[in-house]
Design a protein around this motif. Structure first.
Motif, PDB file in Angstrom:
ATOM      1  N   UNK A 116      11.088 -49.255  18.738  1.00  0.00           N
ATOM      2  CA  UNK A 116      10.030 -48.466  18.851  1.00  0.00           C
ATOM      3  C   UNK A 116       8.751 -48.449  17.770  1.00  0.00           C
ATOM      4  N   UNK A 117       7.483 -48.612  18.330  1.00  0.00           N
ATOM      5  CA  UNK A 117       6.463 -48.904  17.490  1.00  0.00           C
ATOM      6  C   UNK A 117       5.892 -50.327  17.244  1.00  0.00           C
ATOM      7  N   UNK A 118       6.893 -51.148  17.914  1.00  0.00           N
ATOM      8  CA  UNK A 118       6.363 -52.424  18.044  1.00  0.00           C
ATOM      9  C   UNK A 118       6.043 -53.126  19.326  1.00  0.00           C
ATOM     10  N   UNK A 119       5.942 -52.006  20.374  1.00  0.00           N
ATOM     11  CA  UNK A 119       5.398 -52.622  21.321  1.00  0.00           C
ATOM     12  C   UNK A 119       4.254 -53.425  21.865  1.00  0.00           C
ATOM     13  N   UNK A 120       3.177 -52.985  20.903  1.00  0.00           N
ATOM     14  CA  UNK A 120       2.012 -53.539  21.033  1.00  0.00           C
ATOM     15  C   UNK A 120       2.064 -55.167  20.607  1.00  0.00           C
ATOM     16  N   UNK A 121       2.728 -55.020  19.573  1.00  0.00           N
ATOM     17  CA  UNK A 121       2.787 -56.501  18.936  1.00  0.00           C
ATOM     18  C   UNK A 121       3.852 -57.534  19.942  1.00  0.00           C
ATOM     19  N   UNK A 122       4.871 -56.729  20.543  1.00  0.00           N
ATOM     20  CA  UNK A 122       5.506 -57.647  21.403  1.00  0.00           C
ATOM     21  C   UNK A 122       4.785 -58.061  22.645  1.00  0.00           C
ATOM     22  N   UNK A 123       4.119 -57.184  23.177  1.00  0.00           N
ATOM     23  CA  UNK A 123       3.131 -57.522  24.349  1.00  0.00           C
ATOM     24  C   UNK A 123       2.224 -58.520  24.048  1.00  0.00           C
ATOM     25  N   UNK A 154       7.707 -50.989  29.756  1.00  0.00           N
ATOM     26  CA  UNK A 154       7.711 -49.596  30.388  1.00  0.00           C
ATOM     27  C   UNK A 154       8.090 -48.954  28.912  1.00  0.00           C
ATOM     28  N   UNK A 155       7.424 -48.318  28.197  1.00  0.00           N
ATOM     29  CA  UNK A 155       7.754 -47.609  26.744  1.00  0.00           C
ATOM     30  C   UNK A 155       8.180 -48.945  25.875  1.00  0.00           C
ATOM     31  N   UNK A 156       9.424 -49.204  25.305  1.00  0.00           N
ATOM     32  CA  UNK A 156       9.854 -50.140  24.581  1.00  0.00           C
ATOM     33  C   UNK A 156      10.877 -51.395  25.576  1.00  0.00           C
ATOM     34  N   UNK A 157      10.728 -50.832  26.906  1.00  0.00           N
ATOM     35  CA  UNK A 157      11.579 -51.777  27.627  1.00  0.00           C
ATOM     36  C   UNK A 157      10.861 -52.880  28.361  1.00  0.00           C
ATOM     37  N   UNK A 158      11.200 -54.161  28.208  1.00  0.00           N
ATOM     38  CA  UNK A 158      10.520 -55.495  28.635  1.00  0.00           C
ATOM     39  C   UNK A 158      11.422 -55.877  30.047  1.00  0.00           C
ATOM     40  N   UNK A 159      10.667 -56.068  31.075  1.00  0.00           N
ATOM     41  CA  UNK A 159      11.293 -56.645  32.194  1.00  0.00           C
ATOM     42  C   UNK A 159      10.561 -58.114  32.676  1.00  0.00           C
ATOM     43  N   UNK A 160      11.323 -59.052  32.570  1.00  0.00           N
ATOM     44  CA  UNK A 160      10.876 -60.224  32.997  1.00  0.00           C
ATOM     45  C   UNK A 160      11.609 -60.852  34.459  1.00  0.00           C
ATOM     46  N   UNK A 161      10.499 -60.688  35.349  1.00  0.00           N
ATOM     47  CA  UNK A 161      10.998 -61.040  36.878  1.00  0.00           C
ATOM     48  C   UNK A 161      10.369 -62.390  37.120  1.00  0.00           C
ATOM     49  N   UNK A 208       9.830 -48.247  37.266  1.00  0.00           N
ATOM     50  CA  UNK A 208      11.168 -48.462  36.723  1.00  0.00           C
ATOM     51  C   UNK A 208      11.711 -46.927  37.012  1.00  0.00           C
ATOM     52  N   UNK A 209      12.775 -46.898  37.305  1.00  0.00           N
ATOM     53  CA  UNK A 209      13.708 -45.882  38.044  1.00  0.00           C
ATOM     54  C   UNK A 209      14.766 -45.626  37.254  1.00  0.00           C
ATOM     55  N   UNK A 210      15.120 -45.338  35.964  1.00  0.00           N
ATOM     56  CA  UNK A 210      16.277 -44.898  35.320  1.00  0.00           C
ATOM     57  C   UNK A 210      17.361 -44.168  35.849  1.00  0.00           C
ATOM     58  N   UNK A 259       4.096 -42.085  35.977  1.00  0.00           N
ATOM     59  CA  UNK A 259       5.150 -42.487  34.736  1.00  0.00           C
ATOM     60  C   UNK A 259       6.133 -43.421  35.113  1.00  0.00           C
ATOM     61  N   UNK A 260       6.337 -43.824  36.273  1.00  0.00           N
ATOM     62  CA  UNK A 260       7.406 -44.877  36.666  1.00  0.00           C
ATOM     63  C   UNK A 260       6.823 -46.133  36.531  1.00  0.00           C
ATOM     64  N   UNK A 261       5.502 -46.335  36.686  1.00  0.00           N
ATOM     65  CA  UNK A 261       4.806 -47.714  36.776  1.00  0.00           C
ATOM     66  C   UNK A 261       4.692 -48.275  35.311  1.00  0.00           C
ATOM     67  N   UNK A 262       5.264 -49.684  35.423  1.00  0.00           N
ATOM     68  CA  UNK A 262       5.420 -50.435  34.396  1.00  0.00           C
ATOM     69  C   UNK A 262       3.987 -51.040  33.799  1.00  0.00           C
ATOM     70  N   UNK A 263       3.557 -51.322  32.626  1.00  0.00           N
ATOM     71  CA  UNK A 263       2.485 -52.068  32.241  1.00  0.00           C
ATOM     72  C   UNK A 263       2.707 -53.519  32.447  1.00  0.00           C
ATOM     73  N   UNK A 264       1.673 -54.187  33.108  1.00  0.00           N
ATOM     74  CA  UNK A 264       1.557 -55.513  33.432  1.00  0.00           C
ATOM     75  C   UNK A 264       1.239 -56.275  32.132  1.00  0.00           C
ATOM     76  N   UNK A 265       2.155 -57.217  31.778  1.00  0.00           N
ATOM     77  CA  UNK A 265       1.875 -58.037  30.432  1.00  0.00           C
ATOM     78  C   UNK A 265       1.386 -59.192  30.786  1.00  0.00           C
ATOM     79  N   UNK A 266       1.924 -60.051  31.850  1.00  0.00           N
ATOM     80  CA  UNK A 266       1.523 -61.218  32.568  1.00  0.00           C
ATOM     81  C   UNK A 266       2.131 -61.382  33.903  1.00  0.00           C
ATOM     82  N   UNK A 267       1.281 -62.342  34.841  1.00  0.00           N
ATOM     83  CA  UNK A 267       2.032 -62.522  35.882  1.00  0.00           C
ATOM     84  C   UNK A 267       1.441 -63.894  36.311  1.00  0.00           C
ATOM     85  N   UNK A 268       2.263 -65.137  36.349  1.00  0.00           N
ATOM     86  CA  UNK A 268       1.782 -66.264  36.600  1.00  0.00           C
ATOM     87  C   UNK A 268       2.516 -67.079  37.599  1.00  0.00           C
ATOM     88  N   UNK A 269       1.536 -67.644  38.348  1.00  0.00           N
ATOM     89  CA  UNK A 269       2.326 -68.403  39.563  1.00  0.00           C
ATOM     90  C   UNK A 269       2.001 -69.923  39.056  1.00  0.00           C
TER      91      UNK A 269
END
Length: 385
Positions: free
Chosen positions: A158-165, A192-199, A272-274, A370-380
């Motif tokens: 927590x607190x590192x989200x912007x740097x990681x993004x 989503x918060x401090x959780x990263x998801x790469x699809x 995100x649905x925990x 609340x459930x929507x995740x923030x997009x970091x990057x989407x590359x085709x």
């Protein structure tokens, strides 16, 4: 009393929609094959480790049987096959921390593994009609689009989200071509918060693609850059630690459906649905069922949906015509109050900051926010010339 595993093993419908190209929820039998490459001289050690493991696996709900086979041509090559009543109980087990700890003794004698999972479509040799009636088979072959979908997730301090993004957004993408039969098609990264998801979407061999990506210098540099911010430490110089990290990070796709409509300009979203403890597979099943029904609705803005699940983590990746503003509630995948009420019993609202009203159908738009995740990057990846 009906158990949770029995409920989630029931098929979504007796005849699953042809728009569904992937699903673990049709209730059919599952055949799992694990190809194992054992270090030379470690065959007896491997056999002893397997014998201890198979005793433990036999008590896992949903497990039917297994076999251990050794190659008649190469004594280092082994095959473990197992049969399960259906896919959900197997996935619950294989993605659990119990499984991570259970297979640790195998790692010291195994050079490489490859897991293959199949629903049983047809079979012969069943002893009696009564036995045959209890062995549900996949009713029809599914038609896919040639892509395999997979996701990885991890949390950062927590607190590192912007740097990681910023680190994750600025990396140079790896080459799309893996080999003559495998290529990377698309990578979508969300937080989503401090959780990263790469699809990722892959044509060809998923394992080959994952290994290809992990070996690219630009990807390795990014992974090293975010290491100090990870909540769970990892050391790329320790193969065992790296293997365990990515095992825990894997979030398999359990359902994929497309509407069949033209959606080249659709916006990609991740939600995100925990889940409540022990309810993740039920939640994934509910979302999959609603997406299957919505795929036949011409008014639905959702062009395609993929549900990913591991433990209490459920992520729904959707491509939406007109963006989320087109119809926020339909984009959420729960247009009716009964489904919203069921969602309330399965979701851990506190984990997304949802108030009670947002989970009781009174303010689904707020829950969507609340459930929507923030997009970091989407590359085709560009198609091959």
């Amino acid at each position: 009393m009906t158990t949770t595993s029995e409920r989630i093993s029931e098929p979504l419908t007796r005849q699953m929609s042809k728009r569904v190209s992937q699903s673990v929820f049709d209730g059919s039998r599952l055949r799992v094959m694990l190809l194992v490459d054992v270090y030379d001289g470690a065959q007896q050690q491997f056999l002893e480790a397997y014998e201890k493991l198979c005793t433990q696996v036999a008590s896992v709900p949903g497990h039917v049987s297994d076999q251990l086979c050794q190659s008649i041509e190469n004594p280092s090559q082994w095959l473990i096959t197992s049969e399960w009543e259906s896919a959900p109980p197997f996935l619950d087990w294989v993605n659990s921390e119990d499984h991570v700890q259970m297979v640790r003794p195998l790692h010291s004698c195994v050079r490489d593994t490859r897991s293959l999972r199949f629903h049983v479509v047809r079979e012969t040799g069943v002893a009696t009609p009564a036995e045959s009636a209890t062995r549900r088979l996949q009713s029809a072959p599914r038609i896919g689009d040639g892509k395999i979908r997979h996701a990885l997730t991890f949390t950062v301090k927590p607190g590192s989200e912007e740097k990681v993004a910023k680190i994750l957004a600025d990396y140079a993408p790896p080459k799309a071509k893996v080999d003559e039969s495998t290529r990377l098609c698309r990578t979508s990264l969300f937080m989503h918060g401090n959780r990263v998801v790469r699809a990722i979407e892959v044509e060809g061999d998923l394992l080959a693609a994952l290994r290809h990506v992990s070996r690219q210098p630009e990807v390795r540099a990014v992974e090293e850059a975010i290491n100090p911010y990870l909540e769970q430490e990892r050391d790329f110089d320790d193969p065992e630690a790296t293997r365990v990290f990515f095992t825990r990070a894997a979030v398999p796709a359990v359902h994929h459906v497309t509407s069949g409509q033209e959606c080249s300009e659709a916006e990609r979203l991740a939600l995100y649905y925990p889940a409540q403890a022990g309810r993740g597979m039920e939640l994934a099943r509910l979302l999959a069922q609603q997406d299957e029904l919505a795929a036949d609705d011409p008014n639905s803005p959702v062009c395609s949906s993929t549900v990913f699940h591991r433990d209490e983590i459920v992520v729904r990746l959707v491509d939406v015509r007109g963006g989320i503003e087109a119809d926020p509630v339909l984009a959420l995948g729960l247009p009716d109050s009964p489904q919203a009420a069921e969602l309330a019993t399965l979701v851990d609202g506190a984990a997304v900051g949802a108030e009670g009203s947002a989970l009781k159908g009174e303010d689904l738009v707020r829950f969507l926010t609340l459930a929507r995740m923030d997009l970091v990057t989407d590359r085709r990846s560009a198609p091959e010339a």
